[in-house]
Design a protein around this motif. Structure first.
Motif, short mmCIF file in Angstrom:
data_model
loop_
_atom_site.label_atom_id
_atom_site.label_comp_id
_atom_site.label_asym_id
_atom_site.label_seq_id
_atom_site.Cartn_x
_atom_site.Cartn_y
_atom_site.Cartn_z
N ARG A 3 0.85 -1.18 0.00
CA ARG A 3 0.00 0.00 0.00
C ARG A 3 0.89 1.24 0.00
O ARG A 3 1.82 1.35 0.78
N TYR A 4 0.58 2.16 -0.91
CA TYR A 4 1.30 3.42 -1.03
C TYR A 4 0.31 4.57 -0.84
O TYR A 4 -0.83 4.50 -1.27
N GLU A 22 -3.19 0.03 -3.22
CA GLU A 22 -2.29 -1.11 -3.31
C GLU A 22 -1.73 -1.21 -4.72
O GLU A 22 -2.47 -1.15 -5.70
N LEU A 23 -0.42 -1.34 -4.78
CA LEU A 23 0.27 -1.45 -6.05
C LEU A 23 1.31 -2.56 -5.97
O LEU A 23 1.78 -2.91 -4.89
N LEU A 26 7.20 -0.28 -6.25
CA LEU A 26 7.54 1.13 -6.18
C LEU A 26 7.54 1.75 -7.57
O LEU A 26 7.19 2.91 -7.74
N ASP A 27 7.92 0.98 -8.58
CA ASP A 27 7.88 1.48 -9.95
C ASP A 27 6.46 1.85 -10.37
O ASP A 27 6.24 2.85 -11.06
N MET A 28 5.48 1.07 -9.94
CA MET A 28 4.08 1.39 -10.23
C MET A 28 3.66 2.65 -9.47
O MET A 28 2.91 3.47 -10.00
N ALA A 29 4.16 2.83 -8.26
CA ALA A 29 3.87 4.04 -7.49
C ALA A 29 4.47 5.25 -8.18
O ALA A 29 3.86 6.33 -8.23
N ASP A 59 5.22 4.72 2.20
CA ASP A 59 4.91 3.29 2.30
C ASP A 59 4.03 3.05 3.52
O ASP A 59 3.64 3.99 4.22
N ASP A 60 3.74 1.79 3.79
CA ASP A 60 2.90 1.41 4.94
C ASP A 60 3.46 1.88 6.28
O ASP A 60 2.72 2.14 7.21
#
Length: 83
Positions: A3-4, A22-23, A26-29, A59-60
């Motif tokens: 989760r970001y 939720e991703l 980190l690249d998707m974020a 991040d979480d």
């Protein structure tokens, strides 16, 4: 999946993301943060000649893991006409 949380700052106000998404990585974020920046700029056009827009990704654990920024600068060309 992680989760970001995407906190946004438009130069005058900070909006903290309490929900997050939720991703897979980190690249998707990073991609999500980059996609958000033009929308931020469009929604909060500057009242001056310079404005910065920032998306901070947490991040979480609440740690900032990524920060993306977009700066909008408006410049007026000098008047080259003779009086």
């Amino acid at each position: 999946m992680a989760r970001y949380f995407f906190d946004t700052y438009d130069g005058s106000r900070l909006i903290s993301d309490a929900e997050g998404i939720e991703l897979e990585s980190l690249d998707m974020a990073r991609i999500e943060a980059q996609k958000a920046l033009p929308d931020l700029a469009r929604d909060a056009l500057p009242d001056g000649d310079h404005k910065s827009f920032i998306v901070s990704v947490r991040d979480d654990a609440g740690q900032v893991v990524l920060r993306a920024a977009l700066t909008l600068i408006v410049e007026t060309a000098p008047d080259n006409r003779s009086a």
